[in-house]
Scaffold this motif. Structure first.
Motif, PDB file in Angstrom:
ATOM      1  N   MET A 111      73.739  47.467  33.404  1.00  0.00           N
ATOM      2  CA  MET A 111      73.430  48.894  33.558  1.00  0.00           C
ATOM      3  C   MET A 111      71.990  49.063  34.018  1.00  0.00           C
ATOM      4  SD  MET A 111      75.044  50.876  30.314  1.00  0.00           S
ATOM      5  CE  MET A 111      76.699  50.623  29.739  1.00  0.00           C
ATOM      6  N   ASP A 112      71.750  50.147  34.740  1.00  0.00           N
ATOM      7  CA  ASP A 112      70.384  50.494  35.109  1.00  0.00           C
ATOM      8  C   ASP A 112      69.792  51.391  34.014  1.00  0.00           C
ATOM      9  OD1 ASP A 112      71.655  52.933  35.528  1.00  0.00           O
ATOM     10  OD2 ASP A 112      71.255  52.986  37.677  1.00  0.00           O
ATOM     11  N   ILE A 113      68.577  51.872  34.235  1.00  0.00           N
ATOM     12  CA  ILE A 113      67.901  52.687  33.219  1.00  0.00           C
ATOM     13  C   ILE A 113      68.684  53.957  32.895  1.00  0.00           C
ATOM     14  CG2 ILE A 113      65.821  54.071  32.762  1.00  0.00           C
ATOM     15  CD1 ILE A 113      64.236  51.782  34.187  1.00  0.00           C
ATOM     16  N   PRO A 114      69.082  54.782  33.888  1.00  0.00           N
ATOM     17  CA  PRO A 114      69.807  56.012  33.541  1.00  0.00           C
ATOM     18  C   PRO A 114      71.123  55.753  32.794  1.00  0.00           C
ATOM     19  CG  PRO A 114      69.020  56.144  35.799  1.00  0.00           C
ATOM     20  CD  PRO A 114      68.779  54.740  35.330  1.00  0.00           C
ATOM     21  N   ALA A 115      71.859  54.730  33.187  1.00  0.00           N
ATOM     22  CA  ALA A 115      73.130  54.426  32.511  1.00  0.00           C
ATOM     23  C   ALA A 115      72.877  53.954  31.079  1.00  0.00           C
ATOM     24  CB  ALA A 115      73.918  53.376  33.291  1.00  0.00           C
ATOM     25  N   THR A 164      65.733  63.943  30.897  1.00  0.00           N
ATOM     26  CA  THR A 164      66.443  63.083  31.839  1.00  0.00           C
ATOM     27  C   THR A 164      65.568  62.657  33.013  1.00  0.00           C
ATOM     28  OG1 THR A 164      67.329  65.021  32.980  1.00  0.00           O
ATOM     29  CG2 THR A 164      68.707  64.035  31.245  1.00  0.00           C
ATOM     30  N   CYS A 165      64.303  63.059  33.031  1.00  0.00           N
ATOM     31  CA  CYS A 165      63.389  62.669  34.126  1.00  0.00           C
ATOM     32  C   CYS A 165      62.713  61.327  33.864  1.00  0.00           C
ATOM     33  CB  CYS A 165      62.320  63.740  34.312  1.00  0.00           C
ATOM     34  SG  CYS A 165      62.986  65.303  34.888  1.00  0.00           S
ATOM     35  N   THR A 166      62.964  60.708  32.740  1.00  0.00           N
ATOM     36  CA  THR A 166      62.244  59.483  32.361  1.00  0.00           C
ATOM     37  C   THR A 166      63.009  58.236  32.793  1.00  0.00           C
ATOM     38  OG1 THR A 166      63.257  59.464  30.176  1.00  0.00           O
ATOM     39  CG2 THR A 166      61.135  60.591  30.386  1.00  0.00           C
ATOM     40  N   ASP A 221      63.349  59.848  25.644  1.00  0.00           N
ATOM     41  CA  ASP A 221      62.382  60.858  25.241  1.00  0.00           C
ATOM     42  C   ASP A 221      63.133  62.094  24.771  1.00  0.00           C
ATOM     43  OD1 ASP A 221      59.966  62.175  24.908  1.00  0.00           O
ATOM     44  OD2 ASP A 221      59.693  62.596  27.035  1.00  0.00           O
ATOM     45  N   VAL A 222      63.077  62.359  23.482  1.00  0.00           N
ATOM     46  CA  VAL A 222      63.753  63.513  22.901  1.00  0.00           C
ATOM     47  C   VAL A 222      62.708  64.600  22.693  1.00  0.00           C
ATOM     48  CG1 VAL A 222      65.260  64.349  21.065  1.00  0.00           C
ATOM     49  CG2 VAL A 222      65.307  61.917  21.696  1.00  0.00           C
TER      50      VAL A 222
END
Length: 169
Positions: free
Chosen positions: A127-131, A147-149, A82-83
């Motif tokens: 990798m997980d979602i954040p990575a 970065t909350c998504t 999400d930008v």
């Protein structure tokens, strides 16, 4: 095939999305009307109230018994980026389109406010979602990324077809 969900509203049950359902959701006249109102809203409060009426995709997961909670989630294999705070999301997408398709982009659309860009890509192996998000953000040289998504139950408001910049077949 990626198995992800949608909800009719914030408190609604989660339902798995088929291609036919996906098309009907983005072609829904109510979605178009609400997004037009959101884009014209003068305050964040007004935008927030209107967004609560929108349906949403849950790109990251599908859910047991339709209950959209992280503990009921089964990862879809997709990751959403999400930008935020983008004056011209079409221009940003044009800049990154080639690279993003090389990275197996699944979908891209302008957000309901018309001031953001949402990208959906495969979660990278191992990798997980954040990575995975961090990898794509770096490769695409993106700024102002929310970065909350990163949680499995995260939702992404549905927008009308003319907001979509790319949909993988």
């Amino acid at each position: 095939m990626y198995r992800f969900s949608y909800i009719e509203n914030i408190a609604g049950k989660a339902h798995e999305v088929s291609r036919q359902l996906f098309d009907s959701l983005i072609d829904n006249p109510k979605t178009k009307s609400l997004c037009n109102q959101i884009a014209q809203a003068k305050t964040n409060e007004e935008r927030g109230k209107l967004k609560r009426e929108l349906s949403a995709f849950c790109w990251h997961a599908n859910f047991d018994q339709g209950i959209r909670k992280n503990e009921n989630a089964h990862p879809s294999g997709l990751v959403m980026i999400d930008v935020d705070h983008v004056d011209n999301p079409r221009e940003l997408f044009a800049r990154i389109e080639g690279k993003s398709k090389d990275l197996h982009l699944m979908a891209a659309h302008i957000t309901p406010s018309t001031k953001g860009l949402r990208l959906v890509c495969p979660t990278l192996e191992g990798m997980d979602i954040p990575a995975s998000q961090a990898y794509y953000v770096k490769k695409l040289d993106l700024e102002n990324v929310d970065t909350c998504t990163k949680d499995l139950a995260r939702m992404s408001f549905i927008v009308p077809r003319d907001y979509w910049l790319f949909i993988s077949e």
